[in-house]
Write a protein that holds these residues in place. Structure first.
Motif, PDB file in Angstrom:
ATOM      1  N   ARG A  65      44.038  38.564  49.626  1.00  0.00           N
ATOM      2  CA  ARG A  65      44.377  39.592  49.037  1.00  0.00           C
ATOM      3  C   ARG A  65      43.161  39.879  48.141  1.00  0.00           C
ATOM      4  O   ARG A  65      43.231  41.300  47.680  1.00  0.00           O
ATOM      5  CB  ARG A  65      45.856  39.910  48.472  1.00  0.00           C
ATOM      6  CG  ARG A  65      46.892  39.586  49.514  1.00  0.00           C
ATOM      7  CD  ARG A  65      48.217  39.987  48.913  1.00  0.00           C
ATOM      8  NE  ARG A  65      49.137  39.838  50.120  1.00  0.00           N
ATOM      9  CZ  ARG A  65      50.152  38.801  49.891  1.00  0.00           C
ATOM     10  NH1 ARG A  65      50.048  38.237  49.067  1.00  0.00           N
ATOM     11  NH2 ARG A  65      51.149  38.893  50.886  1.00  0.00           N
ATOM     12  N   ARG A  66      42.788  38.819  47.615  1.00  0.00           N
ATOM     13  CA  ARG A  66      41.674  39.102  46.367  1.00  0.00           C
ATOM     14  C   ARG A  66      40.505  39.902  47.060  1.00  0.00           C
ATOM     15  O   ARG A  66      39.757  40.560  46.423  1.00  0.00           O
ATOM     16  CB  ARG A  66      41.357  37.535  46.041  1.00  0.00           C
ATOM     17  CG  ARG A  66      41.157  37.228  44.506  1.00  0.00           C
ATOM     18  CD  ARG A  66      40.780  36.091  44.385  1.00  0.00           C
ATOM     19  NE  ARG A  66      42.000  35.051  44.489  1.00  0.00           N
ATOM     20  CZ  ARG A  66      42.052  33.759  44.379  1.00  0.00           C
ATOM     21  NH1 ARG A  66      40.812  33.127  44.274  1.00  0.00           N
ATOM     22  NH2 ARG A  66      43.128  33.326  44.107  1.00  0.00           N
TER      23      ARG A  66
ATOM     24  N   MET B  34      43.583  47.507  47.876  1.00  0.00           N
ATOM     25  CA  MET B  34      44.591  48.491  48.326  1.00  0.00           C
ATOM     26  C   MET B  34      44.838  49.327  47.440  1.00  0.00           C
ATOM     27  O   MET B  34      45.264  49.006  46.280  1.00  0.00           O
ATOM     28  CB  MET B  34      45.834  47.606  49.071  1.00  0.00           C
ATOM     29  CG  MET B  34      46.750  48.364  49.595  1.00  0.00           C
ATOM     30  SD  MET B  34      47.253  47.810  51.199  1.00  0.00           S
ATOM     31  CE  MET B  34      48.580  49.191  51.701  1.00  0.00           C
TER      32      MET B  34
ATOM     33  N   PHE C 227      47.581  52.612  47.004  1.00  0.00           N
ATOM     34  CA  PHE C 227      48.981  53.107  47.784  1.00  0.00           C
ATOM     35  C   PHE C 227      49.151  54.411  47.701  1.00  0.00           C
ATOM     36  O   PHE C 227      48.518  55.193  46.618  1.00  0.00           O
ATOM     37  CB  PHE C 227      49.979  52.369  47.085  1.00  0.00           C
ATOM     38  CG  PHE C 227      50.071  51.035  47.110  1.00  0.00           C
ATOM     39  CD1 PHE C 227      50.492  50.262  48.179  1.00  0.00           C
ATOM     40  CD2 PHE C 227      49.315  50.089  46.224  1.00  0.00           C
ATOM     41  CE1 PHE C 227      50.436  48.885  48.153  1.00  0.00           C
ATOM     42  CE2 PHE C 227      49.111  48.806  46.272  1.00  0.00           C
ATOM     43  CZ  PHE C 227      49.628  48.205  47.494  1.00  0.00           C
TER      44      PHE C 227
ATOM     45  N   ASN D  98      51.255  53.082  42.141  1.00  0.00           N
ATOM     46  CA  ASN D  98      51.822  51.887  41.668  1.00  0.00           C
ATOM     47  C   ASN D  98      51.103  51.374  40.458  1.00  0.00           C
ATOM     48  O   ASN D  98      50.985  50.102  40.193  1.00  0.00           O
ATOM     49  CB  ASN D  98      51.908  50.957  42.893  1.00  0.00           C
ATOM     50  CG  ASN D  98      52.814  51.342  44.040  1.00  0.00           C
ATOM     51  OD1 ASN D  98      53.798  52.321  43.836  1.00  0.00           O
ATOM     52  ND2 ASN D  98      52.500  50.688  45.348  1.00  0.00           N
ATOM     53  N   LEU D  99      50.661  52.122  39.575  1.00  0.00           N
ATOM     54  CA  LEU D  99      49.965  51.680  38.549  1.00  0.00           C
ATOM     55  C   LEU D  99      51.130  50.797  37.630  1.00  0.00           C
ATOM     56  O   LEU D  99      52.399  51.175  37.845  1.00  0.00           O
ATOM     57  CB  LEU D  99      49.538  52.575  37.662  1.00  0.00           C
ATOM     58  CG  LEU D  99      48.387  53.461  38.194  1.00  0.00           C
ATOM     59  CD1 LEU D  99      47.679  54.493  36.885  1.00  0.00           C
ATOM     60  CD2 LEU D  99      47.121  52.325  38.448  1.00  0.00           C
ATOM     61  N   PHE D 100      50.625  50.050  36.642  1.00  0.00           N
ATOM     62  CA  PHE D 100      51.697  49.152  35.975  1.00  0.00           C
ATOM     63  C   PHE D 100      51.878  50.054  34.656  1.00  0.00           C
ATOM     64  O   PHE D 100      50.839  50.115  34.009  1.00  0.00           O
ATOM     65  CB  PHE D 100      51.196  47.764  35.614  1.00  0.00           C
ATOM     66  CG  PHE D 100      50.483  46.888  36.787  1.00  0.00           C
ATOM     67  CD1 PHE D 100      51.610  47.002  37.944  1.00  0.00           C
ATOM     68  CD2 PHE D 100      49.294  46.338  36.787  1.00  0.00           C
ATOM     69  CE1 PHE D 100      50.840  46.388  38.905  1.00  0.00           C
ATOM     70  CE2 PHE D 100      48.838  45.735  37.794  1.00  0.00           C
ATOM     71  CZ  PHE D 100      49.579  45.735  38.964  1.00  0.00           C
TER      72      PHE D 100
ATOM     73  N   MET E 275      50.868  48.970  30.903  1.00  0.00           N
ATOM     74  CA  MET E 275      49.643  48.485  30.551  1.00  0.00           C
ATOM     75  C   MET E 275      48.755  49.978  30.446  1.00  0.00           C
ATOM     76  O   MET E 275      49.068  50.924  31.240  1.00  0.00           O
ATOM     77  CB  MET E 275      48.817  47.525  31.412  1.00  0.00           C
ATOM     78  CG  MET E 275      49.690  46.573  31.632  1.00  0.00           C
ATOM     79  SD  MET E 275      48.871  45.575  33.041  1.00  0.00           S
ATOM     80  CE  MET E 275      50.317  44.441  33.580  1.00  0.00           C
TER      81      MET E 275
ATOM     82  N   ILE F 234      43.458  43.482  34.240  1.00  0.00           N
ATOM     83  CA  ILE F 234      44.689  42.269  34.394  1.00  0.00           C
ATOM     84  C   ILE F 234      44.367  41.343  35.669  1.00  0.00           C
ATOM     85  O   ILE F 234      44.231  40.071  35.259  1.00  0.00           O
ATOM     86  CB  ILE F 234      45.946  42.828  34.536  1.00  0.00           C
ATOM     87  CG1 ILE F 234      47.093  41.658  34.542  1.00  0.00           C
ATOM     88  CG2 ILE F 234      46.347  43.715  35.493  1.00  0.00           C
ATOM     89  CD1 ILE F 234      47.355  40.983  33.239  1.00  0.00           C
ATOM     90  N   ALA F 235      44.084  41.862  36.535  1.00  0.00           N
ATOM     91  CA  ALA F 235      43.739  40.963  37.936  1.00  0.00           C
ATOM     92  C   ALA F 235      42.454  40.279  37.587  1.00  0.00           C
ATOM     93  O   ALA F 235      42.212  39.144  37.972  1.00  0.00           O
ATOM     94  CB  ALA F 235      43.940  41.830  39.170  1.00  0.00           C
TER      95      ALA F 235
ATOM     96  N   LYS G 269      43.201  37.290  35.291  1.00  0.00           N
ATOM     97  CA  LYS G 269      44.224  36.526  35.832  1.00  0.00           C
ATOM     98  C   LYS G 269      44.117  35.798  36.915  1.00  0.00           C
ATOM     99  O   LYS G 269      44.315  34.750  37.571  1.00  0.00           O
ATOM    100  CB  LYS G 269      45.732  37.072  35.825  1.00  0.00           C
ATOM    101  CG  LYS G 269      46.233  37.506  34.477  1.00  0.00           C
ATOM    102  CD  LYS G 269      46.268  36.440  33.263  1.00  0.00           C
ATOM    103  CE  LYS G 269      46.391  37.122  31.861  1.00  0.00           C
ATOM    104  NZ  LYS G 269      46.170  36.088  30.923  1.00  0.00           N
ATOM    105  N   VAL G 270      43.453  36.574  38.058  1.00  0.00           N
ATOM    106  CA  VAL G 270      42.919  36.241  39.274  1.00  0.00           C
ATOM    107  C   VAL G 270      41.568  35.710  39.309  1.00  0.00           C
ATOM    108  O   VAL G 270      41.410  34.426  39.753  1.00  0.00           O
ATOM    109  CB  VAL G 270      43.197  37.333  40.253  1.00  0.00           C
ATOM    110  CG1 VAL G 270      42.996  36.826  41.649  1.00  0.00           C
ATOM    111  CG2 VAL G 270      44.867  37.768  40.441  1.00  0.00           C
TER     112      VAL G 270
ATOM    113  N   ARG H 289      41.107  50.019  39.770  1.00  0.00           N
ATOM    114  CA  ARG H 289      41.822  48.716  39.505  1.00  0.00           C
ATOM    115  C   ARG H 289      41.550  47.724  40.805  1.00  0.00           C
ATOM    116  O   ARG H 289      41.286  46.620  40.694  1.00  0.00           O
ATOM    117  CB  ARG H 289      43.375  48.736  39.482  1.00  0.00           C
ATOM    118  CG  ARG H 289      44.360  47.636  39.336  1.00  0.00           C
ATOM    119  CD  ARG H 289      45.685  47.973  39.224  1.00  0.00           C
ATOM    120  NE  ARG H 289      46.189  48.630  40.218  1.00  0.00           N
ATOM    121  CZ  ARG H 289      47.766  48.940  40.367  1.00  0.00           C
ATOM    122  NH1 ARG H 289      48.311  48.583  39.346  1.00  0.00           N
ATOM    123  NH2 ARG H 289      48.076  49.393  41.478  1.00  0.00           N
ATOM    124  N   ALA H 290      41.538  48.346  41.991  1.00  0.00           N
ATOM    125  CA  ALA H 290      41.327  47.692  43.371  1.00  0.00           C
ATOM    126  C   ALA H 290      39.794  47.321  43.229  1.00  0.00           C
ATOM    127  O   ALA H 290      39.530  46.212  43.798  1.00  0.00           O
ATOM    128  CB  ALA H 290      41.694  48.327  44.506  1.00  0.00           C
TER     129      ALA H 290
ATOM    130  N   MET I 248      38.318  44.002  41.601  1.00  0.00           N
ATOM    131  CA  MET I 248      38.415  42.651  42.206  1.00  0.00           C
ATOM    132  C   MET I 248      37.167  42.450  43.093  1.00  0.00           C
ATOM    133  O   MET I 248      36.676  41.384  43.778  1.00  0.00           O
ATOM    134  CB  MET I 248      39.643  42.593  42.984  1.00  0.00           C
ATOM    135  CG  MET I 248      40.919  42.582  42.239  1.00  0.00           C
ATOM    136  SD  MET I 248      40.905  41.348  40.740  1.00  0.00           S
ATOM    137  CE  MET I 248      40.977  39.865  41.695  1.00  0.00           C
TER     138      MET I 248
END
Lengths: 248, 246
Positions: free
Chosen positions: A82-83, A87, A89, A93-95, A98, A106-107, A110-111, A155-156, A159
């Motif tokens: 998934r990294r 994706m 949507f 689906n924003l957080f 934040m 964030i990712a 953390k990722v 955001r996508a 990564m």
């Protein structure tokens, strides 16, 4: 094929007795922009969600960059898959807890384990790229749907994915906000991003995609260059669908 | 009428015994804060175990569900008696060390700590259900978006789901805390000199009920502001999430 980046073979998925994906073979090449069209319930969103393993397929294989991530009913490390697959949507689906910048950072932090300053810089750069330089510190509930969706794209992208999946990303938007999102996607396509888009935007599919896939009843009915599939469809089901969506 | 006033509302009597009453009240406050603190944490841990994904972890989920059902289904008084007598007996039989069986940590008495343990076990179960409601109220798309970015289940919970869930459940958690505060009175059953026990002591010594009344006033001093705080929190959330219909 060496330039294949994502491929699926014999992919199957059922919900109880309902067979949503019957037997899908598909290959996406690096830099290719593929639009998946088809009537509601044809399985196109499910296909996309299987590519990211948000749905567990019942059979078949999924291969990303030569690594088989799903096969024999078992899956490899999904967090790694998934990294590399971004994706976006339909419902953004924003957080909500934040800011726009936080959503994009964030990712990365953390990722990807990137340093704070670096993340922030990269997030601001990406938000600028999608036309939201002034909205960096806003929370999602202060943004319009189109702006939220562009944050979701940033955001996508943060990564550095190999492939971007777009699941009807303009379907929940007011008509006047659609263009801004499609413009961002056009820009990505021009930059050579590999993209798979489930969409109802036929004009976008025609103009931007390298290949159009028409799905119906859990199968790929027809695929090819957009001018062929959209302009001169061979299958009766494709003709009927295009007749319904283009004649208004 | 004078007799009733004298029995229940003898303020001179209350004033004469204010030291005992306030000492008891102070124990009630400490018990509520310490018990409430651990119950909040224990409840969150239980609710997170309950939400663990996948077939492999299913036994952990079942054990947790069983625990929550059992602890919500038996009286707190029974838990208090089981914990206090159980730990004390195990310690005297030499099964567990005395420091654990008859805990007197940080200068507090052993009934105090038995009370804290019992409150944590029972109210942890109640609060786990509240957290669960909050976690389940976060839209499914949030978890999907987090996982699609490559976050693990734990990371998605930590950074995305739980912060949203906790905000949603502040009012019901405060309600549970009010209930917990009142239930500290049950710990008088094992001889802890908290507010209610002090009232009982004063009654048996002086046949005056004003010690109980003073205790009731003490509880109200604690719980009434909390009740208003709950209402204020709910109002704040409503203003944020809904537009009123004119």
């Amino acid at each position: 094929m060496s330039d294949s980046i994502l491929s699926v073979t014999n992919l199957k998925k059922s919900y109880g007795k309902l067979e949503v994906l019957k037997d899908i073979d598909m290959e996406i090449k690096k830099g290719e922009v593929v639009c998946v069209i088809g009537p509601s319930g044809s399985g196109k969103s499910t296909l996309l969600r299987c590519l990211n393993m948000l749905e567990q397929p019942d059979g078949g294989t999924i291969t990303l960059k030569g690594n088989q991530v799903f096969g024999d009913g078992k899956s490899q490390d999904l967090d790694v898959l998934r990294r590399d697959v971004g994706m976006v949507f339909q419902s953004f689906n924003l957080f909500p807890n934040m800011t726009a910048e936080g959503n994009v950072s964030i990712a990365q932090r953390k990722v990807r384990n990137r340093k704070g300053d670096f993340c922030k810089e990269r997030s601001v750069e990406l938000l600028t790229q999608v036309g939201l330089a002034e909205k960096v510190d806003e929370y999602p509930d202060r943004l319009s749907g189109g702006q939220q969706q562009r944050v979701a794209i940033a955001r996508a992208l943060a990564m550095d994915p190999e492939v971007m999946l777009f699941d009807e990303v303009t379907s929940a938007l007011d008509p006047e906000l659609v263009k801004g999102v499609l413009d961002v996607m056009r820009g990505l396509a021009d930059d050579g991003m590999t993209m798979v888009c489930v969409t109802h935007e036929m004009a976008f599919a025609k103009e931007v995609s390298d290949r159009v896939i028409f799905m119906d009843g859990g199968l790929i009915v027809e695929q090819g260059k957009p001018e062929d599939v959209l302009g001169n469809p061979q299958e009766e089901r494709t003709q009927r669908f295009l007749g319904l969506v283009l004649d208004h | 009428m004078d007799t009733i006033l004298d029995l229940f509302f003898n303020f001179d009597f209350m004033w004469d015994h204010k030291d005992e009453i306030l000492d008891g009240f102070w124990i009630t406050i400490k018990l509520s804060l310490v018990g409430g603190f651990f119950a909040l944490i224990w409840g969150l841990i239980l609710s997170l175990i309950r939400q663990l994904p996948g077939k492999v972890l299913a036994p952990f989920r079942w054990i947790t569900i069983g625990y929550i059902d059992v602890l919500r289904g038996i009286p707190l008084l029974l838990v208090i008696l089981l914990i206090s007598n159980g730990l004390a007996t195990l310690a005297s039989e030499g099964v567990i060390p005395k420091e654990i069986g008859i805990p007197q940590w940080l200068g507090e008495s052993d009934p105090f700590w038995y009370g804290v343990i019992a409150l944590t076990l029972t109210y942890g179960a109640y609060m786990a259900e509240v957290y669960r409601a909050g976690i389940e109220a976060v839209p499914r798309g949030q978890m999907e978006a987090a996982r699609s970015l490559g976050m693990s289940h734990g990371q998605a919970m930590r950074y995305v789901i739980v912060p949203q869930a906790v905000r949603k459940v502040v009012p019901p958690l405060l309600n549970d805390f009010i209930a917990l505060t009142k239930d500290t009175a049950l710990i008088s059953a094992i001889g802890l000199a908290e507010t209610v026990q002090v009232g009982s002591d004063l009654y048996s010594q002086f046949f005056s009920l004003s010690g109980y009344t003073a205790g009731a006033i003490c509880f109200l001093v604690l719980t009434l502001p909390l009740a208003r705080l709950v209402d204020w929190q709910i109002k704040k959330q409503d203003e944020k999430f809904q537009r009123g219909i004119p």
